[in-house]
Design a protein around this motif. Sequence first.
Motif, mmCIF file in Angstrom:
data_model
loop_
_atom_site.group_PDB
_atom_site.id
_atom_site.type_symbol
_atom_site.label_atom_id
_atom_site.label_comp_id
_atom_site.label_asym_id
_atom_site.label_seq_id
_atom_site.Cartn_x
_atom_site.Cartn_y
_atom_site.Cartn_z
ATOM 1 N N PRO A 1 0.824 -1.214 0.000
ATOM 2 C CA PRO A 1 0.000 0.000 0.000
ATOM 3 C C PRO A 1 0.855 1.260 0.000
ATOM 4 O O PRO A 1 1.966 1.265 0.540
ATOM 5 C CB PRO A 1 -0.806 -0.119 1.291
ATOM 6 N N LEU A 2 0.316 2.304 -0.611
ATOM 7 C CA LEU A 2 1.010 3.589 -0.617
ATOM 8 C C LEU A 2 0.757 4.368 0.665
ATOM 9 O O LEU A 2 1.513 5.272 0.998
ATOM 10 C CB LEU A 2 0.553 4.438 -1.809
ATOM 11 N N HIS A 3 -0.332 4.027 1.354
ATOM 12 C CA HIS A 3 -0.707 4.785 2.548
ATOM 13 C C HIS A 3 -0.967 3.832 3.704
ATOM 14 O O HIS A 3 -1.298 2.676 3.509
ATOM 15 C CB HIS A 3 -1.975 5.609 2.286
ATOM 16 N N LEU B 1 -10.516 7.943 -7.451
ATOM 17 C CA LEU B 1 -10.583 9.310 -7.973
ATOM 18 C C LEU B 1 -9.891 10.301 -7.039
ATOM 19 O O LEU B 1 -9.205 11.219 -7.491
ATOM 20 C CB LEU B 1 -12.031 9.714 -8.228
ATOM 21 N N LYS B 2 -10.066 10.123 -5.735
ATOM 22 C CA LYS B 2 -9.389 10.990 -4.762
ATOM 23 C C LYS B 2 -7.876 10.904 -4.937
ATOM 24 O O LYS B 2 -7.189 11.920 -4.995
ATOM 25 C CB LYS B 2 -9.779 10.597 -3.342
ATOM 26 N N HIS B 3 -7.387 9.665 -5.023
ATOM 27 C CA HIS B 3 -5.944 9.488 -5.176
ATOM 28 C C HIS B 3 -5.437 10.034 -6.513
ATOM 29 O O HIS B 3 -4.339 10.584 -6.571
ATOM 30 C CB HIS B 3 -5.572 8.009 -5.040
ATOM 31 N N ARG C 1 -2.825 12.881 -6.243
ATOM 32 C CA ARG C 1 -1.881 12.709 -7.367
ATOM 33 C C ARG C 1 -0.699 11.830 -6.955
ATOM 34 O O ARG C 1 0.465 12.162 -7.194
ATOM 35 C CB ARG C 1 -1.399 14.055 -7.891
ATOM 36 N N ASP C 2 -1.026 10.671 -6.353
ATOM 37 C CA ASP C 2 0.022 9.818 -5.788
ATOM 38 C C ASP C 2 0.309 8.546 -6.588
ATOM 39 O O ASP C 2 1.074 7.697 -6.141
ATOM 40 C CB ASP C 2 -0.333 9.451 -4.342
ATOM 41 N N ARG D 1 1.005 1.717 -14.954
ATOM 42 C CA ARG D 1 1.977 2.813 -14.889
ATOM 43 C C ARG D 1 2.119 3.270 -13.450
ATOM 44 O O ARG D 1 1.164 3.268 -12.701
ATOM 45 C CB ARG D 1 1.508 4.002 -15.727
ATOM 46 N N VAL D 2 3.300 3.686 -13.111
ATOM 47 C CA VAL D 2 3.506 4.215 -11.750
ATOM 48 C C VAL D 2 3.896 5.666 -11.831
ATOM 49 O O VAL D 2 4.508 6.133 -12.722
ATOM 50 C CB VAL D 2 4.592 3.427 -10.990
#
Length: 177
Positions: A76-78, A159-161, A166-167, A176-177
């Motif tokens: 996870p990113l968060h 959509l929030k991200h 913009r993460d 794509r990353v």
Amino acid sequence: MSQVRAVYDRVSRWNHWIFAILMIGALAFGFYVFRVVPRGPGKGELIGFHKALGLLILMLGVWRVGWRLRQGFIEPLHRGWQHVMAGLAHWVLLAGIVVLPLSGVLGSLFGGRGIGFFGLFTVPAGPEIDWVSDAAYAVHEIMALAMVAAVALHIAGALKHQFLDRDGTLGRMIGRV
């Protein structure tokens, strides 16, 4: 869990998008057929199509869920509440891929109604057992509502991200990353 990855593999991405289309379509169509379409001769055909679609989702869904469990989730990113909510939504979605169509199939078969599969074959009705059919349809309706909520949460989070944070979260599911 498999090795830590930044992007989902190609099969996982295809599974995700195919099931997004199938599940959203089946949910929308089911609500339309059962809540909007009035009783009449055409309604039975629409219900038959919904059941066939559910059977297809069940057959493919076992593959999709098995693949996800085998591959694991990417890192996870968060952390914190976002991670918890994303995890909850993912588990509801994965469970719903199997539980939603299975409960519909069981409700139909134990309600004494077979399921035609797009004219290719028919799954014959089982014995009529009202309490099994009623329980299965209750699970089906509750799971449909849970899936709508989980899909909405999942889309809102994506959509929030993508547009607020913009993460790169969405990029992990499109390669794509």
